[in-house]
Design an enzyme around this catalytic site. Structure first.
Site, mmCIF file in Angstrom:
data_model
loop_
_atom_site.group_PDB
_atom_site.id
_atom_site.type_symbol
_atom_site.label_atom_id
_atom_site.label_comp_id
_atom_site.label_asym_id
_atom_site.label_seq_id
_atom_site.Cartn_x
_atom_site.Cartn_y
_atom_site.Cartn_z
ATOM 1 C CG ASP A 196 -37.529 -115.017 76.463
ATOM 2 O OD1 ASP A 196 -38.667 -114.543 76.281
ATOM 3 O OD2 ASP A 196 -37.296 -116.245 76.433
ATOM 4 C CB SER A 197 -40.413 -110.397 74.306
ATOM 5 O OG SER A 197 -40.485 -109.573 75.459
ATOM 6 C CG ASP B 232 -38.802 -114.479 80.290
ATOM 7 O OD1 ASP B 232 -39.261 -115.441 80.936
ATOM 8 O OD2 ASP B 232 -39.281 -114.083 79.211
ATOM 9 C CE LYS C 57 -42.343 -114.455 81.252
ATOM 10 N NZ LYS C 57 -42.037 -115.454 80.218
ATOM 11 C CD GLU D 83 -40.852 -119.110 77.163
ATOM 12 O OE1 GLU D 83 -40.748 -120.056 76.361
ATOM 13 O OE2 GLU D 83 -40.711 -117.927 76.824
ATOM 14 C CD GLU E 236 -46.977 -116.103 74.960
ATOM 15 O OE1 GLU E 236 -46.031 -116.155 75.768
ATOM 16 O OE2 GLU E 236 -46.868 -115.641 73.800
HETATM 17 O O1 KIV Z 1 -40.798 -112.529 76.988
HETATM 18 C C1 KIV Z 1 -41.876 -111.956 77.182
HETATM 19 O O2 KIV Z 1 -42.014 -110.739 77.024
HETATM 20 C C2 KIV Z 1 -43.002 -112.773 77.629
HETATM 21 C C3 KIV Z 1 -44.342 -112.146 77.625
HETATM 22 C C4 KIV Z 1 -44.887 -112.123 76.249
HETATM 23 C C5 KIV Z 1 -45.238 -112.799 78.580
HETATM 24 O O3 KIV Z 1 -42.825 -113.910 77.952
#
Ligand code: KIV
Length: 285
Positions: A48-49, A87, A116, A118, A185
């Site tokens: 989600d970056s 994500d 993934k 969080e 992280e």
């Molecule tokens: O969203 C993302 O790119 C991430 C990485 C920084 C691990 O969570």
């Protein structure tokens, strides 16, 4: 070296068992993903970056499932062999039902290998439900950017012994809940080493020191494309922003001065056709 076969979780487990490290990078489009696969990047994350580089957002809160699924589909097309992780966006896994439905979209529509999340120990039941539903899950522990607003900023996790023990115990709970891998992280190397040594599943570090089984950074940061200050743990492997801007400036200048397009860029007509056209234009004028 380019990937030659599909990377599965068992391949990452074999690398871990053999003490061999693997590389993970973010990608948000097919071109970037294809270049990474050609370079041998085993794991690709549609993080989600993407909020900053793709959407121009100040943080990850505004990333939606629809946008992320669409980009993940594109990344999978560009990188059919990489172990693909997507994500789960902010609030897309608030209940087990939401988590299963949204993770299911990534699996069915985009063909991801894992999602993934969080997370923290309060969400153990949700992780268990996802695993129970057949979803491969990678809990993201330590610094969780989706909670930055609630926590008042981006904070390293596990700097005190008590916090370190908390993150180690949470990692173990996540493994017991059936997680396929873990991502840490901004966790100091000491707890990250303990987690990696004790974990039967691969542990990926993002600013978590050298002891993890694999490492991940945001591609735009490591390529020098990000205008903002990058996190401490990022090494810049290129400074692509400068040559890209220079190329755009040269293009603008050449458009304006007549240097581009040049004759070699034309699709020329044959001599006979030119003569017919000239005759037609003469009659019309
Ligand atoms: O969203 C993302 O790119 C991430 C990485 C920084 C691990 O969570």
């Amino acid at each position: 070296m380019a990937l030659e076969k599909k990377i599965k979780i068992s391949d990452l487990q074999k690398l871990k068992a053999a003490g061999q490290k693997f590389a993970m990078l973010t990608a948000y489009d097919a071109t970037m993903a294809a270049i990474q696969e050609a370079a041998g990047v085993e794991v690709i994350l549609v993080g989600d970056s993407l909020a900053g580089p793709v959407l121009g957002l100040p943080d990850t809160i505004g990333v939606s499932m629809d946008i992320s699924v669409a980009l993940t589909v594109a990344v999978r097309r560009g990188a059919p062999l990489a172990y693909l992780v997507a994500d789960m966006p902010f609030l897309s896994y608030y209940t087990a039902e939401m988590a299963i439905a949204n993770a299911g979209r990534y699996m069915v529509e985009a063909g991801v290998d894992c999602v993934k999340v969080e997370t923290n120990r309060k969400q153990l039941e949700i992780i268990r439900s996802m695993v129970q539903a057949g979803i491969p899950v990678m809990p993201h522990l330590g610094l969780t950017p989706q909670r930055a607003i609630q926590l008042g900023g981006y904070k390293v996790a596990g700097k005190t012994a008590a916090d370190a023990i908390e993150v180690i115990q949470t990692a173990e709970m996540m493994v017991q809940a059936g997680s396929s891998a873990l991502l840490l992280e901004a966790v100091p190397p000491e707890p990250a080493e303990i987690i990696t040594r004790r974990s039967p599943v691969p542990v990926i570090g993002c600013g978590a020191g050298k002891f993890c089984d694999g490492y991940v950074v945001v591609t735009h940061d490591m390529l020098g494309l990000t205008p903002r200050k990058t996190p401490k743990f990022v090494r810049k492997y290129a400074d692509l922003r400068t040559p890209m801007q220079q190329a755009f400036e040269t293009y603008v200048r050449e458009c304006k001065t007549g240097l581009y397009p040049a004759p070699e860029h034309d699709y020329p007509m044959g001599e006979e056709e030119k003569a017919v056209l000239a005759e037609w234009a003469k009659k019309k004028s």
